[in-house]
Design a protein around this motif. Structure first.
Motif, short mmCIF file in Angstrom:
data_model
loop_
_atom_site.label_atom_id
_atom_site.label_comp_id
_atom_site.label_asym_id
_atom_site.label_seq_id
_atom_site.Cartn_x
_atom_site.Cartn_y
_atom_site.Cartn_z
N PHE A 7 0.84 -1.20 0.00
CA PHE A 7 0.00 0.00 0.00
C PHE A 7 0.87 1.25 0.00
CE2 PHE A 7 -2.90 -3.21 1.26
CZ PHE A 7 -4.16 -2.78 0.90
N ILE A 8 0.71 2.04 -1.05
CA ILE A 8 1.36 3.34 -1.10
C ILE A 8 0.32 4.37 -0.71
CG2 ILE A 8 2.51 5.02 -2.59
CD1 ILE A 8 3.52 2.68 -4.27
N GLY A 9 0.41 4.84 0.53
CA GLY A 9 -0.60 5.70 1.13
C GLY A 9 -1.47 4.90 2.06
N GLU A 56 10.21 1.14 -2.31
CA GLU A 56 10.43 -0.06 -1.51
C GLU A 56 9.17 -0.91 -1.47
OE1 GLU A 56 11.47 -1.53 3.05
OE2 GLU A 56 11.75 0.60 2.52
N VAL A 57 8.01 -0.26 -1.31
CA VAL A 57 6.74 -1.00 -1.33
C VAL A 57 6.59 -1.75 -2.64
CG1 VAL A 57 4.23 -0.78 -1.40
CG2 VAL A 57 5.53 0.53 0.27
N ALA A 58 6.79 -1.04 -3.76
CA ALA A 58 6.60 -1.65 -5.07
C ALA A 58 7.61 -2.78 -5.31
CB ALA A 58 6.74 -0.59 -6.16
N GLY A 59 8.80 -2.63 -4.78
CA GLY A 59 9.79 -3.68 -4.94
C GLY A 59 9.43 -4.95 -4.20
N ARG A 60 8.78 -4.82 -3.05
CA ARG A 60 8.45 -5.97 -2.22
C ARG A 60 7.10 -6.59 -2.57
NH1 ARG A 60 9.62 -3.78 3.84
NH2 ARG A 60 8.78 -5.84 4.36
N ALA A 78 5.90 7.65 -11.50
CA ALA A 78 7.20 7.88 -12.15
C ALA A 78 8.35 7.35 -11.29
CB ALA A 78 7.38 9.37 -12.42
N SER A 79 8.17 7.42 -9.98
CA SER A 79 9.24 6.95 -9.08
C SER A 79 9.30 5.44 -8.97
CB SER A 79 9.03 7.55 -7.67
OG SER A 79 7.95 6.92 -7.01
N LEU A 80 8.27 4.75 -9.45
CA LEU A 80 8.21 3.30 -9.31
C LEU A 80 8.80 2.56 -10.51
CD1 LEU A 80 4.60 2.81 -7.88
CD2 LEU A 80 6.72 3.27 -6.65
N LEU A 90 -0.60 -3.26 -10.68
CA LEU A 90 -0.93 -1.98 -10.07
C LEU A 90 -2.43 -1.91 -9.83
CD1 LEU A 90 1.12 0.69 -12.08
CD2 LEU A 90 1.43 0.08 -9.67
N VAL A 91 -2.83 -1.49 -8.65
CA VAL A 91 -4.25 -1.33 -8.31
C VAL A 91 -4.43 0.10 -7.81
CG1 VAL A 91 -6.17 -2.14 -6.90
CG2 VAL A 91 -4.41 -3.76 -7.66
N SER A 92 -5.25 0.89 -8.51
CA SER A 92 -5.44 2.29 -8.15
C SER A 92 -6.86 2.54 -7.66
CB SER A 92 -5.16 3.19 -9.35
OG SER A 92 -5.54 4.53 -9.07
N ILE A 93 -6.98 3.26 -6.54
CA ILE A 93 -8.31 3.66 -6.06
C ILE A 93 -8.54 5.16 -6.32
CG2 ILE A 93 -8.27 1.87 -4.27
CD1 ILE A 93 -8.00 4.18 -2.21
#
Length: 266
Positions: A7-9, A56-60, A78-80, A90-93
């Motif tokens: 979870f990013i955020g 780090e989240v996206a990497g794991r 862009a940072s991912l 990728l799952v976006s809300i």
């Protein structure tokens, strides 16, 4: 090994989803947020692992769940880029951000899913529209995303073209209901009830009415007719609402919200 949901955020909505998923044990959870204090509190409550950055989240994670405000999403994606791979999802809300934009902003590195929640998710009673239109999604990915959100609320599998309508009706819907509740409470005060009593009466009215609609098996029109006796008090009130075009105003309001959602998506 269980898949990892990152979870990013972890603000209100992200935290609500995490709190719903954590007891299930079907995924491992990792998250990051700018608010370190709330992040630590959430981790202590749910067993979520804490990451120091979105990358780090996206990497794991196998499933990267984006719970950031729409205006920040492009910068985050862009940072991912360096850590996203075809095997991830990728799952976006984020409201209004299309699958095309999500794919473009992430460099088309992996398939994307759109999810539209509503705020009753904060009390474990959310509704979620889920779009699995991306042809790059594996069947296992589709299955897991649906299983996760179905486990924490009512899930509607929709094509992306219906997301603006769902956003207008369900995403914005809690505000319409609260607005109506406010008006009913004020009406109770107007006809002589105390504000506290009127509030309690209205809350129970809504609770009972929704329960009846869910459990009776009858269409809401039939349930409305059950209350509407000939020449009675209810028909008098409903006639006034019809004269005032309340039904048309509600329909037009939802249509305007739908149009605004389309506009924001551009």
């Amino acid at each position: 090994m269980a898949p990892v949901a990152g979870f990013i955020g972890t603000g209100n909505m992200g935290a609500a989803i995490i709190r719903g998923l954590a007891p299930l044990g079907s995924v491992e959870i990792v998250g990051c947020d700018l608010n370190a204090g709330k992040l630590a509190e959430l981790a202590a409550d749910t067993g979520m692992a804490v990451a120091q950055s979105p990358a780090e989240v996206a990497g794991r994670a196998d499933y990267v769940i984006l719970c950031v405000k729409p205006q920040h999403l492009r910068e985050v994606l862009a940072s991912l880029g360096p850590v996203l791979t075809k095997g991830k999802c990728l799952v976006s809300i984020a409201a209004g951000i299309t699958m095309e934009k999500l794919a473009d902003w992430s460099g088309c590195a992996c398939p994307v899913v759109r999810v539209m929640p509503n705020t009753p998710a904060l009390v474990g009673a959310g509704s979620y529209a889920v779009c699995l239109d991306d042809p790059g999604l594996a069947e296992a990915q589709k299955k897991l995303v649906l299983e996760l959100f179905s486990a924490i609320g009512k899930t509607f599998l929709l094509p992306e073209k219906d997301f603006d309508a769902f956003t207008a009706l369900s995403g914005s819907g809690p505000a319409y209901v609260m607005y109506f509740m406010e008006a009913l409470i004020e009406s109770g005060v107007f006809v002589g009830l105390s504000r506290g009593l009127s509030t309690d009466v209205v809350l129970e009215l809504l609770r009972g009415s929704v329960k009846m609609a869910l459990e009776s098996g009858q269409h809401v029109s039939v349930l409305r007719e059950m209350v509407t006796s000939p020449a009675g008090t209810t028909i008098e009130a409903l006639l006034h609402l019809d004269r005032s075009a309340v039904r048309a105003a509600i329909i037009e309001a939802v249509a305007m919200a739908r149009d605004r959602s389309i506009e924001l998506g551009r």
